[in-house]
Scaffold this motif. Structure first.
Motif, PDB file in Angstrom:
ATOM      1  N   ALA A  12       0.640  -0.985  -0.104  1.00  0.00           N
ATOM      2  CA  ALA A  12       0.072  -0.295  -0.005  1.00  0.00           C
ATOM      3  C   ALA A  12       1.103   1.100  -0.416  1.00  0.00           C
ATOM      4  O   ALA A  12       0.124   2.474  -0.434  1.00  0.00           O
ATOM      5  N   LEU A  13       2.189   1.358  -0.103  1.00  0.00           N
ATOM      6  CA  LEU A  13       3.434   2.440  -0.450  1.00  0.00           C
ATOM      7  C   LEU A  13       2.544   2.928  -1.385  1.00  0.00           C
ATOM      8  O   LEU A  13       2.193   2.526  -2.637  1.00  0.00           O
ATOM      9  N   PRO A  14       3.212   4.818  -0.923  1.00  0.00           N
ATOM     10  CA  PRO A  14       2.705   5.638  -2.238  1.00  0.00           C
ATOM     11  C   PRO A  14       3.983   5.530  -3.030  1.00  0.00           C
ATOM     12  O   PRO A  14       4.958   6.103  -3.470  1.00  0.00           O
ATOM     13  N   THR A  15       4.478   3.719  -3.974  1.00  0.00           N
ATOM     14  CA  THR A  15       5.330   3.897  -5.181  1.00  0.00           C
ATOM     15  C   THR A  15       5.272   4.509  -6.361  1.00  0.00           C
ATOM     16  O   THR A  15       3.948   4.620  -6.645  1.00  0.00           O
ATOM     17  N   LEU A  16       6.679   5.446  -6.261  1.00  0.00           N
ATOM     18  CA  LEU A  16       6.592   5.778  -8.224  1.00  0.00           C
ATOM     19  C   LEU A  16       7.405   4.819  -9.190  1.00  0.00           C
ATOM     20  O   LEU A  16       6.838   4.650 -10.344  1.00  0.00           O
ATOM     21  N   THR A  65       3.281  12.014   5.613  1.00  0.00           N
ATOM     22  CA  THR A  65       3.870  13.180   7.278  1.00  0.00           C
ATOM     23  C   THR A  65       4.143  11.523   7.710  1.00  0.00           C
ATOM     24  O   THR A  65       4.634  10.387   8.016  1.00  0.00           O
ATOM     25  N   GLY A  66       5.531  12.418   8.485  1.00  0.00           N
ATOM     26  CA  GLY A  66       6.204  11.052   8.954  1.00  0.00           C
ATOM     27  C   GLY A  66       7.668  11.230   8.028  1.00  0.00           C
ATOM     28  O   GLY A  66       8.716  10.320   8.651  1.00  0.00           O
ATOM     29  N   GLY A  67       7.645  10.901   6.888  1.00  0.00           N
ATOM     30  CA  GLY A  67       8.996  10.917   6.099  1.00  0.00           C
ATOM     31  C   GLY A  67       9.576  10.062   6.033  1.00  0.00           C
ATOM     32  O   GLY A  67       9.077   8.734   5.570  1.00  0.00           O
ATOM     33  N   VAL A  68      10.773   9.783   5.892  1.00  0.00           N
ATOM     34  CA  VAL A  68      11.936   8.512   5.464  1.00  0.00           C
ATOM     35  C   VAL A  68      11.314   7.440   6.487  1.00  0.00           C
ATOM     36  O   VAL A  68      11.251   6.100   6.747  1.00  0.00           O
ATOM     37  N   PRO A  69      11.549   7.601   8.103  1.00  0.00           N
ATOM     38  CA  PRO A  69      10.874   7.020   9.332  1.00  0.00           C
ATOM     39  C   PRO A  69       9.832   5.960   9.503  1.00  0.00           C
ATOM     40  O   PRO A  69       9.572   5.296   8.877  1.00  0.00           O
ATOM     41  N   ALA A  70       8.776   7.494   8.190  1.00  0.00           N
ATOM     42  CA  ALA A  70       7.397   6.375   8.142  1.00  0.00           C
ATOM     43  C   ALA A  70       7.226   5.385   7.035  1.00  0.00           C
ATOM     44  O   ALA A  70       6.533   4.335   7.289  1.00  0.00           O
ATOM     45  N   LEU A  71       8.202   5.605   6.507  1.00  0.00           N
ATOM     46  CA  LEU A  71       8.275   5.360   4.949  1.00  0.00           C
ATOM     47  C   LEU A  71       8.989   3.310   5.280  1.00  0.00           C
ATOM     48  O   LEU A  71       7.943   2.530   4.902  1.00  0.00           O
ATOM     49  N   ALA A  72       9.893   3.910   6.256  1.00  0.00           N
ATOM     50  CA  ALA A  72      10.946   2.431   6.670  1.00  0.00           C
ATOM     51  C   ALA A  72       9.812   1.366   7.609  1.00  0.00           C
ATOM     52  O   ALA A  72      10.414   0.225   7.653  1.00  0.00           O
ATOM     53  N   GLU A  73       9.416   2.048   8.163  1.00  0.00           N
ATOM     54  CA  GLU A  73       8.485   1.422   8.809  1.00  0.00           C
ATOM     55  C   GLU A  73       7.389   0.620   7.990  1.00  0.00           C
ATOM     56  O   GLU A  73       6.730  -0.595   8.504  1.00  0.00           O
ATOM     57  N   GLN A  74       7.049   0.538   6.768  1.00  0.00           N
ATOM     58  CA  GLN A  74       6.264  -0.354   6.485  1.00  0.00           C
ATOM     59  C   GLN A  74       6.232  -0.823   4.898  1.00  0.00           C
ATOM     60  O   GLN A  74       6.152  -1.558   4.461  1.00  0.00           O
ATOM     61  N   ALA A 145      18.968  12.620  10.167  1.00  0.00           N
ATOM     62  CA  ALA A 145      19.819  11.819  10.667  1.00  0.00           C
ATOM     63  C   ALA A 145      20.553  10.996  11.925  1.00  0.00           C
ATOM     64  O   ALA A 145      21.261   9.990  11.669  1.00  0.00           O
ATOM     65  N   ASP A 146      19.188  10.936  12.348  1.00  0.00           N
ATOM     66  CA  ASP A 146      19.024  10.280  14.154  1.00  0.00           C
ATOM     67  C   ASP A 146      18.561   9.045  13.537  1.00  0.00           C
ATOM     68  O   ASP A 146      19.414   7.903  13.901  1.00  0.00           O
ATOM     69  N   TRP A 147      17.570   9.349  13.143  1.00  0.00           N
ATOM     70  CA  TRP A 147      16.934   8.211  12.399  1.00  0.00           C
ATOM     71  C   TRP A 147      18.338   6.891  11.644  1.00  0.00           C
ATOM     72  O   TRP A 147      18.065   5.498  12.318  1.00  0.00           O
ATOM     73  N   LEU A 148      18.925   7.473  10.703  1.00  0.00           N
ATOM     74  CA  LEU A 148      19.774   6.794  10.080  1.00  0.00           C
ATOM     75  C   LEU A 148      20.732   6.015  10.490  1.00  0.00           C
ATOM     76  O   LEU A 148      21.031   4.568  11.429  1.00  0.00           O
ATOM     77  N   THR A 149      21.124   6.708  12.137  1.00  0.00           N
ATOM     78  CA  THR A 149      22.268   6.214  13.248  1.00  0.00           C
ATOM     79  C   THR A 149      21.500   5.072  13.799  1.00  0.00           C
ATOM     80  O   THR A 149      22.348   4.072  14.279  1.00  0.00           O
ATOM     81  N   ALA A 150      20.494   5.187  14.035  1.00  0.00           N
ATOM     82  CA  ALA A 150      19.197   4.632  15.211  1.00  0.00           C
ATOM     83  C   ALA A 150      19.686   3.036  14.302  1.00  0.00           C
ATOM     84  O   ALA A 150      19.511   2.347  15.362  1.00  0.00           O
ATOM     85  N   THR A 151      19.253   2.933  13.190  1.00  0.00           N
ATOM     86  CA  THR A 151      18.564   2.526  12.600  1.00  0.00           C
ATOM     87  C   THR A 151      19.896   1.319  11.991  1.00  0.00           C
ATOM     88  O   THR A 151      19.884   0.159  11.877  1.00  0.00           O
ATOM     89  N   TYR A 152      21.093   2.014  11.269  1.00  0.00           N
ATOM     90  CA  TYR A 152      21.692   1.258  10.552  1.00  0.00           C
ATOM     91  C   TYR A 152      23.258   1.171  11.513  1.00  0.00           C
ATOM     92  O   TYR A 152      24.032   0.413  10.937  1.00  0.00           O
ATOM     93  N   GLY A 153      23.210   2.191  12.167  1.00  0.00           N
ATOM     94  CA  GLY A 153      24.577   2.627  13.452  1.00  0.00           C
ATOM     95  C   GLY A 153      25.788   2.324  12.595  1.00  0.00           C
ATOM     96  O   GLY A 153      25.998   3.465  11.543  1.00  0.00           O
ATOM     97  N   ALA A 154      27.021   2.201  12.654  1.00  0.00           N
ATOM     98  CA  ALA A 154      28.455   3.045  12.179  1.00  0.00           C
ATOM     99  C   ALA A 154      28.018   2.101  10.546  1.00  0.00           C
ATOM    100  O   ALA A 154      29.066   2.689   9.698  1.00  0.00           O
ATOM    101  N   THR A 155      27.184   1.129  10.760  1.00  0.00           N
ATOM    102  CA  THR A 155      27.543   0.752   8.972  1.00  0.00           C
ATOM    103  C   THR A 155      26.791   2.640   7.724  1.00  0.00           C
ATOM    104  O   THR A 155      26.431   2.345   7.203  1.00  0.00           O
ATOM    105  N   GLY A 156      25.539   3.414   7.932  1.00  0.00           N
ATOM    106  CA  GLY A 156      25.254   4.402   8.195  1.00  0.00           C
ATOM    107  C   GLY A 156      25.392   5.655   7.605  1.00  0.00           C
ATOM    108  O   GLY A 156      26.670   6.234   8.810  1.00  0.00           O
TER     109      GLY A 156
END
Length: 288
Positions: A12-16, A65-74, A145-156
């Motif tokens: 159901a994501l808004p896929t282009l 609404t919620g940007g990248v973090p919200a999209l990532a959850e779905q 930036a916080d989401w990137l670190t929290a999700t992927y750690g030093a890999t991001g």
């Protein structure tokens, strides 16, 4: 389940755009690099098989609404940990390029303030360009930036999209390539690069019309002594061959052509569904 079949959460994501090679296995993220390009209202992503040096996925989504973090959850694999590498590029005009010898860690904010005053919701980062002896200092959304670190750690790793664009151009050019102007139109923006033996110019302009794109292109050519009748201009980005932008560019510039995908890497046949000049900055994250 084949990698090309959407999961229940992502259907159901808004896929282009959603292109995936059958060999792509999201259950094994350590075999891949994940590349993300975030702009206002949109996220593009690509996945490259590390061992085969081959792009096996290319996708684009509208952000709500919620940007990248919200999209990532779905999404079915965006929140996965364990990738070989993750690179997230952000667009925008809040950046500056400095010669490496003049840059000292800790001076990011002072350097950027000459061009942009960061807001309370922004963080200031920098990326080095050893091949060009440059440092890119830029502002980015602190929550992203916080989401990137929290999700992927030093890999991001976060960088500005001009860093990816420059890395892709340098990778594609030969050692004796002539001085040339490169255009990369994006959503409401135009990135212009002039590169000869050294980087001579790199800037991002706010553009809303085809006339804006042509105006800034001709302006930069005049300021740097490039001839619209003689010098070649290479175009990547989000426009069609029959678009008003490209038609107008051809009216004022004799030698304008579309560019190609980054070289020295393979692409799944699935990506043949898109023009080769599109997503250049996203795909160039492979070399950044």
């Amino acid at each position: 389940m084949p990698a090309t079949a959407p999961s229940a959460s992502s259907a159901a994501l808004p896929t282009l755009l959603r292109l995936r090679d059958e060999t792509f296995d999201p259950a094994n993220p350590g075999a891949y690099n994940l590349y993300l390009l975030a702009s206002p209202g949109r996220l593009c992503l690509a996945v490259a098989d590390v061992e085969r040096r081959k792009f096996v996925a290319l996708e684009e989504y509208q952000l709500t609404t919620g940007g990248v973090p919200a999209l990532a959850e779905q999404h079915d694999f965006l929140s996965l940990r364990g990738w070989n590498a993750v690179r997230l590029a952000v667009t925008g005009r809040a950046f500056t390029l400095l010669p490496s010898p003049l840059f000292r860690a800790g001076d990011e904010l002072a350097a950027l303030r000459l061009h942009h005053t960061p807001t309370p919701t922004e963080t200031v980062r920098h990326t080095t360009h050893p091949g060009l002896e440059l440092v890119n200092v830029f502002a980015a959304d602190a929550a992203l930036a916080d989401w990137l670190t929290a999700t992927y750690g030093a890999t991001g790793r976060m960088l500005h999209h001009t860093s990816a664009l420059l890395a892709g151009i340098v990778n594609q050019r030969g050692a004796a390539s002539p001085r040339r102007l490169y255009l990369n139109p994006g959503p409401q923006e135009l990135t212009l690069v002039v590169l000869g033996q050294h980087l001579e110019y790199c800037n991002v302009f706010a553009c809303t019309t085809a006339e804006d794109v042509v105006y800034y292109t001709i302006l930069v050519m005049q300021e740097l002594g490039l001839d619209p009748e003689q010098d070649e201009v290479t175009v990547w980005g989000e426009l069609m061959p029959d678009s008003a932008v490209f038609s107008l560019l051809r009216t004022y510039i004799r030698n304008v052509r579309f560019g190609f995908r980054p070289g020295n890497v393979q692409y799944s046949y699935r990506l043949n569904d898109v023009f080769e000049y599109r997503y250049f900055d996203l795909l160039s994250l492979h070399f950044a």
